[in-house]
Structure formats: C-alpha cells, structure tokens
Design a protein around this motif. Structure first.
Motif, PDB file in Angstrom:
ATOM      1  N   VAL A   1      47.981  48.769  30.316  1.00 30.43           N
ATOM      2  CA  VAL A   1      46.699  48.062  30.227  1.00 30.43           C
ATOM      3  C   VAL A   1      46.918  46.566  30.260  1.00 30.43           C
ATOM      4  CG1 VAL A   1      44.715  47.652  28.728  1.00 30.43           C
ATOM      5  CG2 VAL A   1      45.611  49.969  28.985  1.00 30.43           C
ATOM      6  N   GLU A   2      47.956  46.157  29.610  1.00 28.35           N
ATOM      7  CA  GLU A   2      48.285  44.728  29.615  1.00 28.35           C
ATOM      8  C   GLU A   2      48.523  44.240  31.012  1.00 28.35           C
ATOM      9  OE1 GLU A   2      47.659  43.495  25.801  1.00 28.35           O
ATOM     10  OE2 GLU A   2      48.587  42.264  27.361  1.00 28.35           O
ATOM     11  N   GLU A   3      49.286  45.013  31.802  1.00 26.69           N
ATOM     12  CA  GLU A   3      49.610  44.660  33.175  1.00 26.69           C
ATOM     13  C   GLU A   3      48.355  44.563  34.014  1.00 26.69           C
ATOM     14  OE1 GLU A   3      52.311  43.539  34.285  1.00 26.69           O
ATOM     15  OE2 GLU A   3      51.703  43.465  36.395  1.00 26.69           O
ATOM     16  N   GLN A   4      47.508  45.527  33.819  1.00 27.52           N
ATOM     17  CA  GLN A   4      46.269  45.533  34.608  1.00 27.52           C
ATOM     18  C   GLN A   4      45.419  44.321  34.253  1.00 27.52           C
ATOM     19  OE1 GLN A   4      44.438  49.326  33.873  1.00 27.52           O
ATOM     20  NE2 GLN A   4      45.911  50.459  35.132  1.00 27.52           N
ATOM     21  N   LEU A   5      45.370  44.087  33.008  1.00 28.49           N
ATOM     22  CA  LEU A   5      44.587  42.931  32.576  1.00 28.49           C
ATOM     23  C   LEU A   5      45.140  41.623  33.121  1.00 28.49           C
ATOM     24  CD1 LEU A   5      43.783  43.829  28.845  1.00 28.49           C
ATOM     25  CD2 LEU A   5      42.185  43.705  30.760  1.00 28.49           C
ATOM     26  N   ARG A   6      46.486  41.535  33.199  1.00 28.67           N
ATOM     27  CA  ARG A   6      47.108  40.322  33.719  1.00 28.67           C
ATOM     28  C   ARG A   6      46.798  40.171  35.206  1.00 28.67           C
ATOM     29  NH1 ARG A   6      51.310  38.894  36.455  1.00 28.67           N
ATOM     30  NH2 ARG A   6      52.019  41.070  36.736  1.00 28.67           N
ATOM     31  N   VAL A   7      46.846  41.305  35.887  1.00 30.91           N
ATOM     32  CA  VAL A   7      46.555  41.242  37.333  1.00 30.91           C
ATOM     33  C   VAL A   7      45.131  40.778  37.564  1.00 30.91           C
ATOM     34  CG1 VAL A   7      46.270  42.713  39.374  1.00 30.91           C
ATOM     35  CG2 VAL A   7      48.295  42.962  37.967  1.00 30.91           C
ATOM     36  N   ILE A   8      44.269  41.344  36.768  1.00 34.15           N
ATOM     37  CA  ILE A   8      42.854  40.982  36.923  1.00 34.15           C
ATOM     38  C   ILE A   8      42.647  39.521  36.601  1.00 34.15           C
ATOM     39  CG2 ILE A   8      40.558  41.378  35.940  1.00 34.15           C
ATOM     40  CD1 ILE A   8      41.395  44.328  35.572  1.00 34.15           C
ATOM     41  N   ARG A   9      43.363  39.081  35.607  1.00 28.60           N
ATOM     42  CA  ARG A   9      43.210  37.672  35.212  1.00 28.60           C
ATOM     43  C   ARG A   9      43.715  36.750  36.316  1.00 28.60           C
ATOM     44  NH1 ARG A   9      44.881  38.321  30.356  1.00 28.60           N
ATOM     45  NH2 ARG A   9      47.049  37.940  30.835  1.00 28.60           N
ATOM     46  N   ASP A  10      44.781  37.072  36.867  1.00 22.54           N
ATOM     47  CA  ASP A  10      45.348  36.241  37.947  1.00 22.54           C
ATOM     48  C   ASP A  10      44.439  36.234  39.167  1.00 22.54           C
ATOM     49  OD1 ASP A  10      48.812  37.215  37.235  1.00 22.54           O
ATOM     50  OD2 ASP A  10      47.472  35.702  36.301  1.00 22.54           O
ATOM     51  N   THR A  11      43.946  37.416  39.443  1.00 24.84           N
ATOM     52  CA  THR A  11      43.048  37.522  40.589  1.00 24.84           C
ATOM     53  C   THR A  11      41.823  36.636  40.374  1.00 24.84           C
ATOM     54  OG1 THR A  11      43.781  39.822  40.918  1.00 24.84           O
ATOM     55  CG2 THR A  11      41.754  39.124  42.033  1.00 24.84           C
ATOM     56  N   LEU A  12      41.328  36.691  39.201  1.00 23.92           N
ATOM     57  CA  LEU A  12      40.136  35.882  38.894  1.00 23.92           C
ATOM     58  C   LEU A  12      40.449  34.390  39.002  1.00 23.92           C
ATOM     59  CD1 LEU A  12      38.602  37.824  35.883  1.00 23.92           C
ATOM     60  CD2 LEU A  12      37.635  37.588  38.183  1.00 23.92           C
ATOM     61  N   HIS A  13      41.609  34.011  38.525  1.00 20.60           N
ATOM     62  CA  HIS A  13      41.993  32.604  38.626  1.00 20.60           C
ATOM     63  C   HIS A  13      42.126  32.191  40.072  1.00 20.60           C
ATOM     64  CE1 HIS A  13      43.646  32.499  34.267  1.00 20.60           C
ATOM     65  NE2 HIS A  13      42.319  32.299  34.329  1.00 20.60           N
ATOM     66  N   ALA A  14      42.743  33.093  40.865  1.00 20.98           N
ATOM     67  CA  ALA A  14      42.932  32.755  42.283  1.00 20.98           C
ATOM     68  C   ALA A  14      41.580  32.608  42.960  1.00 20.98           C
ATOM     69  CB  ALA A  14      43.791  33.831  42.961  1.00 20.98           C
ATOM     70  N   LEU A  15      40.715  33.500  42.671  1.00 18.06           N
ATOM     71  CA  LEU A  15      39.385  33.435  43.285  1.00 18.06           C
ATOM     72  C   LEU A  15      38.679  32.167  42.860  1.00 18.06           C
ATOM     73  CD1 LEU A  15      38.166  37.138  42.970  1.00 18.06           C
ATOM     74  CD2 LEU A  15      38.674  35.871  45.088  1.00 18.06           C
ATOM     75  N   ALA A  16      38.810  31.841  41.633  1.00 13.21           N
ATOM     76  CA  ALA A  16      38.159  30.616  41.151  1.00 13.21           C
ATOM     77  C   ALA A  16      38.734  29.398  41.843  1.00 13.21           C
ATOM     78  CB  ALA A  16      38.320  30.522  39.632  1.00 13.21           C
ATOM     79  N   GLY A  17      40.077  29.383  42.028  1.00 12.87           N
ATOM     80  CA  GLY A  17      40.707  28.279  42.715  1.00 12.87           C
ATOM     81  C   GLY A  17      40.238  28.177  44.152  1.00 12.87           C
ATOM     82  N   SER A  18      40.133  29.329  44.769  1.00 12.04           N
ATOM     83  CA  SER A  18      39.688  29.354  46.168  1.00 12.04           C
ATOM     84  C   SER A  18      38.278  28.820  46.279  1.00 12.04           C
ATOM     85  CB  SER A  18      39.762  30.793  46.679  1.00 12.04           C
ATOM     86  OG  SER A  18      39.162  30.898  47.960  1.00 12.04           O
TER      87      SER A  18
END
Lengths: 186, 217
Positions: free
Chosen positions: B146-163
């Motif tokens: 769950v931690e891993e999934q949450l980290r992936v989701i968090r990174d994805t969200l950050h990337a999207l926000a950056g984009s």
C-alpha cells in the motif's frame, strides 16, 4: 244597614273600588280630627288626609283582618303625621276661621271660643307626643286603652299613666279657664 | 279611699272607665273632699275645652287617590324592571368571568385582562447531555504494498501538477507574445493611417488647389 268595615274591606280587596270610596267617606273626618289634634296644623290636614288614604290604598292588598280596620288606618295616619313632624318642626297654627262649636254664638263668645281654641291647641302641642297621642285617641276617638295598646305597641297600663299625666298637665295649664256652661262633646 | 287613690281614679271616672262599684267609691270620696272635688271639676273643664277645638272639614278626592296610586305603581314597575335588567346584566357578566376564567389585575399602571387558563409553566428543556467523549486512537497500520502504491500515486500527481504548471507558463508566454504582436500591429496600422491621411491631403491639395497667382480650375 250600612256594611261593616270588615265587609267593605273584603269587597275592596276583591276589586270593588266603590267599597274603598265608602271607607274613605266613613273615615275621612275622624282621621282629619286625629291629625288636626296631633299636629296642631289644620292647614296641613287636607293634604295629609289625602296622603293617608293613598297609603292605605297602596297597602290594601297586604291588610289582614287580624285587628280592626280603624286601628290599621290610624296606624297609617300616625306614621304619616310623624313623617311630617320629621320633615320640619311644626308650630301650632290656630284655625282662626274655624267653625265655632257652639251654635249661634254671640260675638263675645265667638272671640272667647277662639281664644279658648288657641289656648287648648297650644297646650296640646306642648304635651310630649306619646301623651298627646293617647289623649287624642282616648278623648276624640273614644278608643279603649287595649285598642290604643295594639296601635302603639305600648302596654295598656303605660297608656293609662300617660293619659292621666296628659290630663293633669292640661288641667294645670288651663286652670284659669272659666267653667264651660255645656258639654259640647260630639 | 284616700285622696291619692281617688286622684288616680279621676281620669277613669271622667271617661266612664270605672266599674260601678269603684265609681261609687270615688264619688263618695269626692263628696267629702273639696280638694279632690276641685280637681275633678277642673278636669271636667279641660274635657269640655278639648271639645271646643275645631276641626276643618275634609273631603278626600278618591279619584285622585286612584290616579296617584296608578302613577306610584308605574314608577315601582319601572324601578323593578331597571333593577331586574341590572341584576341580569351583572349575573351575565359574572357568568362570563367565570366561564372565560377572566383575570383582572393592574400591572405597571395598566389594566391587564387575561382569559382562559394561565399559561402553564413550561418545564425547562433539559440541556442535552454532552456525549461522552470517545477517544479514538488511530493506529497506523503499515503495509508495504500500500505504501508503494501510495508513493506512485503521489509522484504521479506531482508530475501532473508540474506538467500543468509548465503548460500554464507556456500558455501565458504565448499570450504575452500575441499581445505584443497585436500591439505592434496596432501601432503600424495607426502609422499607416496617419500616412495615408497625409498622402490624401497632399493629393487633394495638389489636385484641387491652385496657387494664388493662377485661376482655380
């Protein structure tokens, strides 16, 4: 034969106003005499008699034949006279033009009678009301002391004492009068 | 019989109120007593004098008695009617007061009239009792997946926000350029119009205006 007071009263209470008129005619002069001597105001007697019989008429439905009609009527007249006395002190008014009692008087006797009338009226007025009342009822109306007792509510023995006292007062008061030649008692 | 007893009997003797035997006794005493005899004579004179008082003749008007009696009865009937109306009115008012339970009182210089039942005292609303505090203790349960999934989701969200930020910046820059370009075009256009105006004015003058020496054509 004239109907008695009781018969006339019974007819009157049944609605016969002529019976009341007959009673008025029978008793108006004795009541006038009573009021004249009681009040000493002949000028008021006419109206007072009218008032007495008006009161009697209004009280007629309540009359009960327990005593005599005359005593009941005198009671009404006494109350009416006391009402007049309460309204104002009365002073004796002599009937200067009154009919002389003796028939065909001479001028001297006429003036003497008027003076006598005045003196007697004054002496009567000087009597206390209880003594004057019993004297009038006994002398003028010829009522017995027992009847006067029912009328006034005082005992007969008390009334006899009052009567004697009234007569004695008048005797002393009128002592200087000349002896009358005749008795003109009606 | 003595004088005192005789004097007591004189009024009765004068007015025929004595029994015959007693009257005889008194008469016998009077015969032998001049003082009592004098007093009896004076009493007789008084009796005669009383009869001399005249009495005015009176004639009662019976018809007037009837008229006065009728008037009195009418007055009494009117008084009874008025009294009855007043009593009935009072009874009705009292009945109204009782039925409506009216209450009159003075309060702050004013007449206060209240009807019907008095407002019942309201029971105070009980304050809600605070719920007992429940302490929730959160226990973090660690789970690697769950931690891993949450980290992936968090990174994805950050990337999207950056984009999105980048694109937004680019878009603003393009808009700025376009605004600059538009401004320059507006200025150029303005200059051209001014030049055109001058050219037209010169042409107009050249064609239609002749110098003062010559005649206008």
């Amino acid at each position: 034969m004239d109907p008695s007071d009781a018969e006339l009263v019974e007819r009157w209470q049944s609605g016969d106003v002529q019976a009341f008129a007959a009673l008025v005619h029978r008793w108006q002069q004795p009541i006038a005499r009573f009021l004249t001597h009681l009040l000493g105001r002949p000028d008021l007697v006419g109206d007072l008699c009218q008032d007495v019989f008006l009161r009697a008429f209004m009280a007629g439905p309540r009359y009960r034949e327990s005593g005599t009609f005359s005593a009941w009527l005198y009671r009404i007249a006494l109350n009416a006279a006391r009402d007049v006395g309460r309204r104002g002190r009365h002073k004796v008014v002599s009937l200067e033009n009154g009919e002389p009692v003796s028939p065909s008087p001479s001028p001297e006797s006429l003036s003497e009678q008027r003076e006598l009338t005045r003196l007697v009226a004054e002496a009567l007025a000087e009597l206390p009301e209880p003594q004057r009342l019993v004297l009038i009822l006994r002398h003028y109306e010829g009522m017995r002391f027992e009847d006067i007792a029912r009328l006034t509510g005082a005992p007969a023995s008390t009334l006899k004492s009052r009567f004697a006292a009234a007569l004695n007062y008048l005797r002393v008061r009128l002592r200087h009068l000349d002896p009358a030649p005749e008795d003109h008692r009606p | 019989m003595n004088c005192s007893q005789a004097r007591d009997q004189l009024p009765a003797l004068l007015y025929d109120g004595l029994a015959p035997a007693d009257a005889t006794l008194v008469q016998t005493h009077l015969g032998g007593c001049p003082v009592c005899r004098q007093e009896f004579a004076e009493s007789q004179r008084v009796r005669c004098a009383l009869n001399n008082v005249p009495v005015p003749p009176v004639s009662v008007d019976v018809s007037r008695v009837f008229q006065q009696a009728a008037a009195l009865q009418q007055r009494r009937a009117r008084r009874w009617r008025s009294a009855t109306v007043a009593v009935c009115g009072l009874a009705a008012a009292l009945l109204l007061v009782v039925l409506l339970r009216l209450e009159f009182r003075f309060d702050a210089h004013q007449l206060v009239v209240r009807w019907a039942d008095s407002p019942q005292e309201q029971t105070p609303i009980p304050l809600p009792t605070p719920e007992p505090t429940v302490i929730v203790r959160r226990e973090v349960v660690t789970n690697p997946e769950v931690e891993e999934q949450l980290r992936v989701i968090r990174d994805t969200l950050h990337a999207l926000a950056g984009s999105l930020d980048t694109r937004d910046a680019q878009f603003r820059q393009a808009v700025g350029q376009l605004e600059t370009r538009l401004e320059s075009l507006r200025m150029q256009d303005g200059r051209r119009w001014s030049e055109n105006d001058r050219n037209f004015a010169a042409l107009y003058n050249a064609v239609f205006f002749i110098p003062k020496q010559g005649v206008k054509q």
